[in-house]
Design an enzyme around this catalytic site. Structure first.
Site, PDB file in Angstrom:
ATOM      1  N   ASP A 137      18.191 -25.979 -15.899  1.00 25.39           N
ATOM      2  CA  ASP A 137      19.193 -24.941 -16.098  1.00 25.39           C
ATOM      3  C   ASP A 137      18.594 -23.803 -16.928  1.00 25.39           C
ATOM      4  O   ASP A 137      18.626 -22.631 -16.541  1.00 25.39           O
ATOM      5  CB  ASP A 137      20.374 -25.585 -16.852  1.00 25.39           C
ATOM      6  N   TYR A 182      24.806 -33.202 -16.243  1.00 29.34           N
ATOM      7  CA  TYR A 182      25.830 -33.053 -15.192  1.00 29.34           C
ATOM      8  C   TYR A 182      26.627 -34.350 -15.003  1.00 29.34           C
ATOM      9  O   TYR A 182      27.713 -34.330 -14.429  1.00 29.34           O
ATOM     10  CB  TYR A 182      25.194 -32.644 -13.859  1.00 29.34           C
ATOM     11  N   ASP A 210       9.496 -27.524 -24.199  1.00 30.06           N
ATOM     12  CA  ASP A 210       9.337 -26.360 -25.083  1.00 30.06           C
ATOM     13  C   ASP A 210       8.002 -25.666 -24.825  1.00 30.06           C
ATOM     14  O   ASP A 210       7.924 -24.435 -24.769  1.00 30.06           O
ATOM     15  CB  ASP A 210       9.498 -26.750 -26.566  1.00 30.06           C
TER      16      ASP A 210
END
Ligand code: NAP
Length: 400
Positions: free
Chosen positions: A291, A150, A267
């Protein structure tokens, strides 16, 4: 009578019984979901407090409508009103094409320093889910909202800036970046990470949650993602040492009253939330991991149409539908308004109006159990009765 929320000396909210709440209706399906959601929130407040409390809405301009009327996508007045009221609600905003703004949503979060994006993810019985045991999902995602990608800076492949920077890095720092590469920089700080993690740990303590998991990619990016994890453990030990315990020190059952601080590589975490969701409670993540994982978790419990969320700073909170403007459904009174409605319930909790919030959540559960749902759920449920966007709102009000 003053209808504006103020802050008390400890930074808590002082909410008048007749409260003015600003809202941004949003673009695309924004007006559809607003027309369905506002009557639900109003009815819940009436039912819970019998006239003793009420909300008065104040519409603020932003997005396409504001641009048509004022030439501005995000008028300064809108930001000032959100700041002044401390709490607001918003629908989705389209990202202007060629408007010089990366995203209006990101701009609101940045300008008001709403550094924590908080999304509760909990299964509602009866909602069609792609996994076998969605009822085991009950997590609160704390996603950092101001740093990482961001605050990312990029230079296009072949641009003079990229070429100059590649030359400098290869010459001065012995890096081996391929000529013609694009470059991206993602800043992450101890300050930004720790204020988010502090909020997640405090939430876990306040709500009696069992653990906070720091999700990172520190095996590859040690000084950004890895530091997020280290800063998290450091903060927990320093500020909450007597009420938390690192997972590495837990033998058997964790001591009563202590929140376990864990960390997982991103992951692996995607696997964990699918295979062992019951082992996770509060999650704290940098921006990009957050996100991905918050949308993936929302999908596990039925999709974005029912996922509530809010963006929190120290003095302002803006609750929002977590999906986008879904332009192909705009004005068709079809889309699922559940995300905005449940974000409204989340907002009522934040105001301390928990009874009204509970009425909304119970009404959503009952309406879904009665199989009266919008198209997105109806197409996956056997024997469901498809209702419109506004119709879903009406069904909720009937069941309060
Ligand atoms: P989107 O608007 O979220 O829609 C993508 C698809 O998700 C829809 O076609 C629909 O799928 C499903 N969906 C979204 N909301 C739903 C709801 N309430 N109920 C049921 N299904 C829902 O994503 P997008 O098309 O990528 O983005 C469109 C615009 O929104 C872009 O300008 C983007 O920048 C913006 N956006 C804004 C926000 C925000 O304001 N916070 C967030 C994301 C995107 P089906 O077609 O399968 O029914």
């Amino acid at each position: 009578m003053d209808e504006t929320i103020t802050l008390n000396s400890q930074g808590g909210l002082k909410v008048p019984d007749q409260v003015e709440i600003p809202f941004i209706m949003g673009d695309g399906v924004g007006p559809d979901i607003w027309r369905a959601a506002a009557p639900v929130m109003e009815a819940a407040v009436v039912k819970a407090y019998q006239g003793g409390r009420a909300i008065r809405w104040l519409e603020l301009p932003a997005g396409e409508k504001a641009h048509e009327q004022t030439g501005e996508w995000l008028p300064q007045e809108t930001l000032e009103e959100l700041r002044r009221h401390h709490v607001g609600l918003k629908g989705p905003l389209a990202t202007p094409v060629g408007g010089g703004i990366r995203s209006l949503n990101v701009a609101i979060r940045h300008q008001l320093d709403l550094y924590a994006c908080i999304r509760p993810v909990k299964y509602i019985p009866g909602v069609p889910s792609p996994v076998r045991e969605p009822e085991k999902v009950d997590m609160i995602v704390f996603r950092e909202n101001t740093e990482d990608v961001y605050a990312g800076i990029e230079w296009a492949a072949g641009s003079p800036e990229a070429e100059a920077l590649i030359g400098h890095l290869n010459a001065e720092y012995q890096t081996d970046i391929r000529e013609g590469s694009a470059l991206g920089i993602k800043p992450m700080s101890a300050f930004g990470s720790q204020r988010l993690i502090r909020r997640a740990v405090q939430w876990a303590l306040d709500q009696g949650r069992s653990s906070v998991t720091l999700v990172h990619k520190g095996n590859i990016m040690k000084y950004t993602e890895g530091a997020f994890k280290d800063w998290g453990y450091e903060l927990a030990a320093k500020e909450f040492g007597d009420r938390t315990i690192p997972e590495s020190q837990v033998q058997g059952e964790p001591p009563a009253g202590r929140v376990v601080i864990k960390d997982r590589i991103a992951d692996a975490m995607f696997q964990q939330v699918l295979l062992r969701p019951a082992e996770y409670s509060v999650l704290a993540l940098p921006n990009l991991n957050g996100d991905y994982l918050s949308d993936a978790l929302a999908a596990q419990v039925g999709g974005l149409g029912l996922a509530p969320g809010g963006n929190f700073g120290d003095e302002t909170a803006v609750f929002e539908a977590t999906h986008g403007t879904a332009p192909k459904y705009a004005g068709k009174d079809m889309i699922n308004p559940g995300s905005l409605i449940l974000s409204g319930a989340f907002m009522l909790d934040y105001l301390g109006w928990n009874q009204a919030a509970d009425l909304i959540r119970v009404a959503v559960e009952k309406t879904i159990a009665a199989k009266k749902v919008t198209y997105d759920l109806a197409r996956q449920m056997e024997g469901a009765e498809k209702v419109s966007c506004s119709g879903f709102g009406e069904e909720l009000v009937k069941r309060m």
